[in-house]
Write a protein that holds these residues in place. Structure first.
Motif, PDB file in Angstrom:
ATOM      1  N   SER A  59       0.846  -1.195   0.000  1.00  0.00           N
ATOM      2  CA  SER A  59       0.000   0.000   0.000  1.00  0.00           C
ATOM      3  C   SER A  59       0.880   1.242   0.000  1.00  0.00           C
ATOM      4  CB  SER A  59      -0.913   0.028   1.235  1.00  0.00           C
ATOM      5  OG  SER A  59      -0.146   0.256   2.410  1.00  0.00           O
ATOM      6  N   ARG A  60       0.293   2.336  -0.397  1.00  0.00           N
ATOM      7  CA  ARG A  60       1.018   3.615  -0.398  1.00  0.00           C
ATOM      8  C   ARG A  60       1.429   3.991   1.020  1.00  0.00           C
ATOM      9  NH1 ARG A  60       4.481   6.803  -2.772  1.00  0.00           N
ATOM     10  NH2 ARG A  60       3.971   8.990  -2.663  1.00  0.00           N
ATOM     11  N   GLU A  61       0.563   3.738   1.977  1.00  0.00           N
ATOM     12  CA  GLU A  61       0.856   4.053   3.377  1.00  0.00           C
ATOM     13  C   GLU A  61       2.078   3.277   3.865  1.00  0.00           C
ATOM     14  OE1 GLU A  61      -1.518   2.677   7.054  1.00  0.00           O
ATOM     15  OE2 GLU A  61      -2.321   4.659   6.519  1.00  0.00           O
ATOM     16  N   ALA A  62       2.134   1.986   3.551  1.00  0.00           N
ATOM     17  CA  ALA A  62       3.276   1.160   3.955  1.00  0.00           C
ATOM     18  C   ALA A  62       4.551   1.622   3.250  1.00  0.00           C
ATOM     19  CB  ALA A  62       3.004  -0.306   3.653  1.00  0.00           C
ATOM     20  N   GLU A  63       4.431   1.952   1.965  1.00  0.00           N
ATOM     21  CA  GLU A  63       5.600   2.435   1.221  1.00  0.00           C
ATOM     22  C   GLU A  63       6.169   3.693   1.866  1.00  0.00           C
ATOM     23  OE1 GLU A  63       6.900   4.352  -3.072  1.00  0.00           O
ATOM     24  OE2 GLU A  63       4.853   3.613  -2.820  1.00  0.00           O
ATOM     25  N   LEU A  64       5.302   4.630   2.196  1.00  0.00           N
ATOM     26  CA  LEU A  64       5.754   5.881   2.814  1.00  0.00           C
ATOM     27  C   LEU A  64       6.385   5.635   4.181  1.00  0.00           C
ATOM     28  CD1 LEU A  64       2.853   8.284   1.803  1.00  0.00           C
ATOM     29  CD2 LEU A  64       5.164   8.148   0.837  1.00  0.00           C
ATOM     30  N   ALA A  65       5.838   4.708   4.937  1.00  0.00           N
ATOM     31  CA  ALA A  65       6.404   4.390   6.253  1.00  0.00           C
ATOM     32  C   ALA A  65       7.819   3.832   6.101  1.00  0.00           C
ATOM     33  CB  ALA A  65       5.511   3.400   6.993  1.00  0.00           C
ATOM     34  N   HIS A  66       8.008   2.929   5.142  1.00  0.00           N
ATOM     35  CA  HIS A  66       9.334   2.354   4.916  1.00  0.00           C
ATOM     36  C   HIS A  66      10.308   3.402   4.390  1.00  0.00           C
ATOM     37  CE1 HIS A  66       8.226  -1.722   5.881  1.00  0.00           C
ATOM     38  NE2 HIS A  66       7.268  -1.728   4.959  1.00  0.00           N
ATOM     39  N   ASN A  92      10.175   6.587   4.980  1.00  0.00           N
ATOM     40  CA  ASN A  92      10.492   7.466   6.100  1.00  0.00           C
ATOM     41  C   ASN A  92      11.552   6.832   6.997  1.00  0.00           C
ATOM     42  OD1 ASN A  92      10.059   9.868   7.703  1.00  0.00           O
ATOM     43  ND2 ASN A  92       9.138   8.475   9.210  1.00  0.00           N
TER      44      ASN A  92
END
Length: 57
Positions: free
Chosen positions: A22-29, A31
């Motif tokens: 997901s986009r949310e998971a991608e952004l978390a990684h 970061n």
């Protein structure tokens, strides 16, 4: 963490971002990778060497 561990963790975080479901998971990684890059840069500054992640500065 030593410099090799930080660099390894940075690379793993980037690979996890690329494989994220997901986009949310991608952004978390990404970061987390950015945080590791900042720690590597700070470590290099204390050693007086040229930063590996200069393009992120």
């Amino acid at each position: 963490m030593d410099i090799n561990h930080l660099l390894s963790s940075h690379q793993i975080a980037l690979m996890q971002a690329d494989a994220a479901g997901s986009r949310e998971a991608e952004l978390a990684h990404r970061n987390r990778a950015r945080c590791y890059a900042e720690r590597v840069r700070a470590f290099q500054v204390t050693l007086g060497v040229a930063p590996v992640f200069a393009q992120l500065a």
